[in-house]
Design a protein around this motif. Structure first.
Motif, PDB file in Angstrom:
ATOM      1  N   LYS A  80     -46.893  41.253  34.155  1.00 34.37           N
ATOM      2  CA  LYS A  80     -46.435  39.913  33.801  1.00 34.37           C
ATOM      3  C   LYS A  80     -46.258  39.721  32.296  1.00 34.37           C
ATOM      4  N   SER A  81     -46.614  40.749  31.520  1.00 33.94           N
ATOM      5  CA  SER A  81     -46.565  40.614  30.063  1.00 33.94           C
ATOM      6  C   SER A  81     -45.547  41.540  29.402  1.00 33.94           C
TER       7      SER A  81
ATOM      8  N   LYS B 189     -46.111  40.500  19.152  1.00 34.67           N
ATOM      9  CA  LYS B 189     -45.409  39.226  19.364  1.00 34.67           C
ATOM     10  C   LYS B 189     -45.987  38.107  18.499  1.00 34.67           C
TER      11      LYS B 189
ATOM     12  N   LEU C 231     -51.433  45.498  26.637  1.00 33.52           N
ATOM     13  CA  LEU C 231     -51.543  44.053  26.446  1.00 33.52           C
ATOM     14  C   LEU C 231     -51.933  43.720  25.009  1.00 33.52           C
TER      15      LEU C 231
ATOM     16  N   LYS D 117     -49.608  41.578  22.406  1.00 33.40           N
ATOM     17  CA  LYS D 117     -50.122  40.353  21.777  1.00 33.40           C
ATOM     18  C   LYS D 117     -49.998  40.425  20.259  1.00 33.40           C
TER      19      LYS D 117
ATOM     20  N   ALA E 276     -50.515  44.727  33.667  1.00 28.83           N
ATOM     21  CA  ALA E 276     -49.679  44.274  32.546  1.00 28.83           C
ATOM     22  C   ALA E 276     -48.268  43.839  32.951  1.00 28.83           C
TER      23      ALA E 276
ATOM     24  N   ASP F  75     -41.511  43.224  28.879  1.00 23.44           N
ATOM     25  CA  ASP F  75     -40.112  42.793  28.877  1.00 23.44           C
ATOM     26  C   ASP F  75     -39.163  43.853  29.432  1.00 23.44           C
TER      27      ASP F  75
END
Length: 580
Positions: free
Chosen positions: A247-248, A206, A199, A203, A245, A250
């Motif tokens: 939901k975070s 991105k 995560l 963060k 993680a 790709d």
């Protein structure tokens, strides 16, 4: 890094057809039909061109590269990769990624890297090939800030537009489950810690470029250490990481190295892929929330080196078949290990061919045990297996459903953007030709001889010729044959071709000329290629499910026979050394 029904009606039909044809010939005074007991078995193929298994992604066909590869940037290698349709390159190389510091082009603890393999040189090669990069950020000995700086350099400073970023390589091999091959300097090596740091990486990266895609390392369902729990854990790696993680991210990362004790097992192993992708998708649906459907699956390492065949023909057949199975079941990318790798020990003989036990698709010209590979950049059969995909599909084409009545012949089909239909047929029998009869729904091929692109045992190129028809082909032993069909001008959706003509037998491809010379020393530097064994809890091989819905063009077949056709009857691998 790699680590680690016979149709009763078919028999009855043959007897009926043989008897009927014999009667026809007798009535016409044409003589006697000879039946050969040693001729090619028949296989029925169905192609449902009206279905869609998805569009072939631009990232579909990938290849691994590594910073220890002295020949990474060879002009010949770039040209061969481009010709093979490679459109994604992974860097900096398996387990090496968790030791690699991109700014200084060095490895943690002083490991060796080849000159001229830094990030900018790699990107120059990727541009020559026409391939997108997929970068593995250093999780094992790096930081989120180091990864974010890499994103800034790549996409803000240099405008390279690198989209796919993996966070670490096979991180669960950090010793948490007992076996260790992956560098991980974190005091806490649990899946909880990886998820928390994942995560933080996402963060930071991105924040620099919101368009980048972040991938999470998962264990491949059914392969160790999938399902393993360390003392005190309530869930295994995949469930723990995704619960925190999911939901975070790709994309989800899996690696696949089928464990096969024989070439036959290897060639049947792609049947497991449907179950693996289904299990990953189920995990994503459970943990990724509203965007679960958009989370992609990337197979960033695979090859055949957990089997007897590494560079021989069986590996070539496996390459074509495994790429297409992954893509048909939803993967957006498949990366073969490796561009160059080198011999780990003296070569063996597999099916009458020399197998150099090399994980590369191109020879590095290395030597082991007093034996040497072919000259550097000589393509191994695995290269031709991958390059055969260029005859089947291009990015943007639509994969469609196809099935074979026998496991000995694999089939894949694609509707092209210009209205054509391509059908890849893989004969997995090392000794016998296969007589295939094809039927279609949703597409009517043009009559006449079919254009075919083939790769046969001993070949040094793909061979294009006009032979057989859309309805019937004879496949040489251990071969890949792709039919490139055009639509009939009089086609209607309900039309289907019949077995209208006797298929021609493909002309044999001459074996490679020349002999393997000796070399005073290996020309490829890099890490050793043997790796320690680790446990394997994967189950047995699954059987291939096939459809019984076959359309028979009996009358056309009888006419062909009457015209003179003779009916024919008849423990995961080690991980430490290649730097993954």
């Amino acid at each position: 890094m790699p680590r680690g029904r016979t149709h009763r009606r078919s028999r009855t039909r043959r007897h009926i057809v043989a008897g009927t044809v014999a009667a026809l010939l007798a009535g016409a005074g044409a003589g006697v039909l000879a039946l050969s007991a040693n001729a090619a078995p028949t296989v029925d193929i169905t192609v449902d061109a009206g279905t869609s298994l998805g569009t072939l992604p631009s990232t579909a066909v990938g290849l691994n590269t590594a910073v220890y590869d002295s020949h990474l940037n060879d002009t010949t290698a770039s040209a061969l990769m481009k010709a093979a349709g490679v459109r994604q390159l992974r860097y900096p190389g398996g387990s090496y990624a968790d030791a690699y510091h991109w700014k200084t082009h060095t490895l943690e603890d002083g490991g060796w890297v080849a000159p001229g393999t830094d990030f900018d040189h790699f990107m120059a090669t990727a541009k020559k090939v026409g391939a997108q990069p997929i970068i593995t950020a250093n999780y094992g000995s790096g930081t989120a800030q180091e990864a974010a700086d890499w994103v800034k350099y790549a996409n803000v400073d240099k405008h390279y537009g690198v989209k796919y970023w993996e966070i670490g390589n096979e991180v669960s091999g950090n010793g948490y489950y007992g076996s260790k091959w992956e560098i991980d300097k974190h005091a806490d090596k649990s899946p909880r810690e990886y998820a928390k740091n994942l995560l933080a990486y996402a963060k930071a990266m991105k924040a620099v470029d919101p368009k980048v895609k972040i991938g999470a390392v998962l264990n491949t369902p059914g392969s160790w250490p999938d399902g393993a729990k360390a003392p005190g854990d309530t869930a295994d790696w995949n469930h723990t990481v995704l619960a925190i993680a999911g939901k975070s991210i790709d994309f989800a990362i899996i690696h696949s190295y089928p464990s096969a004790s024989s070439t036959a097992d290897l060639l049947n192993s792609p049947a497991q892929i449907a179950g693996v992708t289904s299990a990953v998708r189920s995990l994503l649906n459970t943990y990724a929330g509203a965007h679960a459907a958009s989370v992609e699956i990337a197979v960033t390492e695979t090859d055949s080196t957990q089997s007897p065949a590494n560079t021989s023909q069986a590996a070539a057949l496996f390459a074509s078949d495994t790429y297409m199975n992954w893509l048909e079941h939803g993967a957006v990318n498949v990366d073969w290990w490796d561009l160059h790798n080198g011999m780990g020990k003296a070569p063996t003989t597999v099916g009458g061919e020399t197998d150099y036990l090399d994980q590369g698709v191109l020879s590095s010209g290395s030597c082991a045990g007093g034996h040497c590979e072919p000259a550097r950049e000589t393509p191994f059969p695995t290269y031709w297996g991958i390059r055969s995909l260029t005859a089947l599909a291009r990015p943007g084409d639509t994969m469609v459903k196809a099935s074979s009545a026998k496991q000995s012949v694999a089939v894949h089909a694609v509707r092209t953007r210009n209205g054509g239909l391509n059908v890849m047929l893989i004969n997995k029998d090392p000794q016998n030709s296969a007589q295939v009869w094809l039927s279609y729904t949703g597409y009517t091929p043009a009559p006449g001889k079919a254009t075919t692109v083939s790769y046969t045992k001993g070949g040094t190129a793909l061979s294009t010729t006009a032979q057989g028809t859309a309805g019937g082909q004879t496949l040489p032993p251990y071969s890949i044959t792709t039919l490139q069909l055009k639509p009939s001008s009089a086609a209607t959706p309900a039309d289907a071709p019949s077995r209208a003509a006797t298929p021609d037998t493909a002309a044999p491809v001459a074996p490679a000329s020349g002999t393997i010379g000796t070399r005073a020393q290996a020309t490829a530097a890099g890490p050793p290629v043997s790796r320690p064994e680790q446990s394997n809890t994967a189950g047995g091989l699954a059987s291939t499910g096939t459809s019984n819905a076959v359309t028979y063009g009996a009358i056309a077949g009888l006419l062909a026979l009457a015209s003179g056709f003779v009916l024919v009857l008849r423990v995961r691998r080690s991980r430490a050394s290649h730097g993954r």
